[in-house]
Design an enzyme around this catalytic site. Structure first.
Site, PDB file in Angstrom:
ATOM      1  N   GLU A 261    -138.332  60.326  53.697  1.00  0.00           N
ATOM      2  CA  GLU A 261    -137.277  60.423  52.682  1.00  0.00           C
ATOM      3  C   GLU A 261    -136.283  59.267  52.837  1.00  0.00           C
ATOM      4  OE1 GLU A 261    -133.665  63.562  51.540  1.00  0.00           O
ATOM      5  OE2 GLU A 261    -134.581  63.538  53.535  1.00  0.00           O
ATOM      6  N   LYS A 315    -135.608  64.712  43.531  1.00  0.00           N
ATOM      7  CA  LYS A 315    -135.322  65.970  44.225  1.00  0.00           C
ATOM      8  C   LYS A 315    -134.592  66.932  43.295  1.00  0.00           C
ATOM      9  CE  LYS A 315    -133.361  67.759  48.543  1.00  0.00           C
ATOM     10  NZ  LYS A 315    -132.498  67.467  49.701  1.00  0.00           N
ATOM     11  N   CYS A 369    -137.331  66.702  51.537  1.00  0.00           N
ATOM     12  CA  CYS A 369    -136.434  67.314  52.517  1.00  0.00           C
ATOM     13  C   CYS A 369    -136.315  68.821  52.286  1.00  0.00           C
ATOM     14  CB  CYS A 369    -135.071  66.627  52.488  1.00  0.00           C
ATOM     15  SG  CYS A 369    -134.030  67.040  53.923  1.00  0.00           S
TER      16      CYS A 369
END
Length: 508
Positions: A261, A315, A369
C-alpha cells in the site's frame, strides 16, 4: 468471601489469556479458555457487580491487546499524552462491550443450561458484530481471529463467517465453566464434544479442487520507515529500493509483482512516467496515492508489462483519524495536535482486475489495508467472480507489535469465508500466501526488506461458500436467538408474577 478476594486475580488472569491469544499465533488456542477464570469467580455476582467487574475485565483485556495504539499515534506525529489518552479511551470503549455482555447475560441467562449457553454465545457474537461496524468499525480483539494457526478450527467461517468461529469459542468457554460449576458432568462432556465436532466438521465440507491452476506471485516488502515514505529527499532512495527488489525477483519470472500500500513515494499523478524506470516483463499491482478531480485517493493500480495502467481501485472504507477526520465540523480541533489531509473514499464498484497467466485468464480482487477488516468487502469481490484476493497494506505505523499478526489473521478468515486464496504484500510485513482453506503457506519475517515468491493454487470456477452466497445470515440467526431468549424471560416473569398474585389471593 473467598470469591470477593479472587475477583481481581481472576480478571487479571482472564485478561492476560485474552491478550496473549492475540499476541502470537502459537498462543491462539488460549482463546478457548480465556473466560474460565472470571466465570468461575463471578458466577453469583449481582447485576451491578457483573457490570462493573465486566467493564474492568474488558478494559484490562483490550488495554493489553491494544497497547500498540500508543506507538501508532506517536508515529503519526502526536505526543505521548494524546497517545495514552487515545489508548485509554479506546480500551474503555471496547471494554464496555464486555460490561454489557455480563450485565445482560446476568439478567437473561444466569444459569449454564445448554439453552442459556446458546443465548450467551449469541449475545457475545452480536456485540462483536456491533463493535466491528459502529463508528467506522473496530474489529481488533474479535475472538474468532485468535486461532488462525490452527486452521481446521476456522472451517465454520465458511458457513457463518468469523462470527461463527467466535460463537463456538464462547460456547466452549461457557461449557467448560459449566463442567466445573454444575452437575451432571456426563451431559457437559457430551456438549463439549459436540462443540468440538462443530469446530472441525467443516473440514469435511471443503470441496476437492479438480481444476487446480497455479499463478506465480512476487510480493515486495520494502520495509520503508514511515517517516521516510513521502519525504521528497527520500524519493529516489525508495524508488531504487523497489527497483533493486524487482530486478532480483524478475529472474524468477513471476506472473504478477505486487507492491505494498502507498509504496510509490509520491503522488503517482506527479510522475506518471517515472514508474517506467522499473520495467519487468510481468504485470504489476502498485499501491500509490492518487489525485483526481481535486480529491486524494488511496489506490491500487494494475500495470501491464508495458507499464500501462489497465485497472485501478480506490480504497472504499477509510480509517477514522488515520485517513480522514470524521465529523470535522466538531472534531476539527484535533488538527492542533496532528495535521490531516483527508483521503476520499472510492466508489463501491468492485470490478475485478484481469490478467493472463500460464493457466489462462485470472480475475483479481484487491483490498487496501483496513478494507480486509470487513468481510463484506471480500465477499463482494468473491461474488463478482474473482479467483484470488490480494491485500496490500502498510503496517509500519504500528511498530513491531501484535497488530501485524492480528491484521494478517483477518486475511486468513477472508480466505476461509470466500473459499479464495489470499496473498498479502505489506511494507513492513506480514507479507504472505494463504490458501483457500485458511492454511498459511508462507510468510516473510516482519521488518525485513525482501520479497516472497510462490505459486498460488486457484481454480477457474471457485466453489461457493454459504457465507459467500448469503453473507451475515448467521448474525440474523443469533438475533432471533437473542430476542427469543429475551421474550421467554419476559414471559416467564409475567407467569411468575401472576402465580404469586394468585397465591397471595388464595392466602387471604
Amino acid at each position: 468471601m473467598l470469591r470477593e478476594k479472587l475477583i481481581i486475580p481472576s480478571v487479571i488472569l482472564s485478561s492476560g489469556l485474552f491478550a496473549l491469544s492475540f499476541f502470537n499465533w502459537r498462543y491462539g488456542w488460549l482463546i478457548y479458555f480465556f473466560l474460565l477464570p472470571y466465570l468461575l469467580v463471578s458466577n453469583n455476582f449481582l447485576l451491578k457487580k457483573s457490570f462493573v467487574s465486566g467493564w474492568l475485565f474488558g478494559f484490562l483485556a483490550h488495554g493489553l491487546n491494544l497497547i500498540w495504539i500508543i506507538p501508532t499515534i506517536i508515529n503519526g506525529g502526536a505526543g505521548l499524552l494524546l497517545a495514552i489518552t487515545g489508548w485509554v479511551a479506546l480500551s474503555l470503549y471496547c471494554g464496555l462491550y464486555f460490561a454489557i455482555f455480563f450485565w445482560l447475560n446476568k439478567i437473561f441467562a444466569p444459569e449454564f443450561s445448554v439453552g442459556k449457553i446458546i443465548f450467551a454465545a449469541s449475545l457475545w457474537v452480536f456485540l462483536e458484530y456491533l463493535r466491528s461496524h459502529l463508528f467506522g468499525g473496530f474489529p481488533f480483539g474479535i475472538t474468532g481471529y485468535a486461532p488462525v494457526k490452527y486452521w481446521p478450527l476456522l472451517s465454520p467461517a465458511r458457513l457463518g463467517g468469523v462470527y461463527a468461529v467466535s460463537f463456538l469459542i464462547i460456547a466452549f468457554n461457557l461449557t467448560v465453566a459449566r463442567f466445573f460449576l454444575q452437575r451432571p458432568k456426563i451431559k457437559t462432556i457430551f456438549v463439549l464434544g459436540f462443540i468440538l465436532w462443530l469446530n472441525l466438521s467443516g473440514i469435511l465440507s471443503y470441496p476437492v479442487y479438480q481444476d487446480g491452476r497455479d499463478l506465480k506471485v512476487a510480493l515486495l516488502q520494502g520495509n520503508i520507515r514511515q517517516e521516510e515514505k513521502f519525504d521528497p529527499d527520500q524519493r529516489e532512495k525508495i524508488i531504487t529500493i523497489y527497483k533493486n527488489l524487482i530486478a532480483k525477483v524478475s529472474s524468477e519470472k513471476p506472473d504478477i509483482i505486487i507492491w505494498p500500500e502507498t509504496a510509490w513515494p509520491d503522488l503517482i499523478n506527479n510522475s506518471p512516467g517515472a514508474i517506467s524506470v522499473i520495467s519487468p516483463a510481468a504485470f504489476q499491482l502498485v499501491g500509490a496515492l492518487t489525485f483526481t478531480g481535486g480529491k486524494y485517493y488511496n489506490s491500487a493500480l494494475l500495470l501491464d508489462a508495458h507499464q500501462k495502467n489497465i485497472w485501478q481501485h480506490h480504497k472504499t472504507h477509510l480509517v477514522p483519524f488515520g485517513e480522514l477526520v470524521p465529523f470535522r465540523r466538531w472534531l476539527g480541533f484535533i488538527e492542533y495536535f496532528q495535521t490531516y489531509v483527508d483521503i476520499t473514499a472510492g466508489k463501491k464498484i468492485f470490478l475485478p482486475a484481469e490478467i493472463s497467466a500460464a493457466g489462462g485468464q485470472i480475475k483479481l480482487g484487491v483490498t487496501i489495508c483496513s478494507e480486509n477488516f470487513f468481510p463484506e468487502i471480500s465477499r463482494q469481490w468473491a461474488r463478482n467472480g474473482v479467483n484470488l484476493l490480494i491485500n496490500i497494506t502498510n503496517d509500519a505505523w504500528f511498530g513491531n507489535t501484535s497488530t501485524l499478526p492480528q491484521h494478517f489473521a483477518m486475511n486468513v478468515l477472508r480466505a476461509v469465508e470466500t473459499g479464495r486464496p489470499v496473498v498479502v504484500a505489506g511494507n513492513a510485513g506480514i507479507s504472505g500466501i494463504i490458501d483457500q482453506t485458511g492454511k498459511i503457506v508462507s510468510t516473510l519475517p516482519v521488518y525485513q526488506r525482501g520479497f516472497l515468491t510462490g505459486k498460488v493454487s486457484y481454480v477457474r470456477y471457485p466453489a461457493k461458500t454459504f457465507y459467500g452466497e448469503f453473507g451475515n445470515f448467521f448474525v440474523i440467526i443469533i438475533l432471533v436467538v437473542i430476542f427469543s431468549g429475551i421474550g421467554r424471560k419476559i414471559y416467564a416473569e409475567r407467569i411468575r408474577k401472576k402465580d404469586n398474585g394468585l397465591t397471595g389471593a388464595s392466602l387471604t
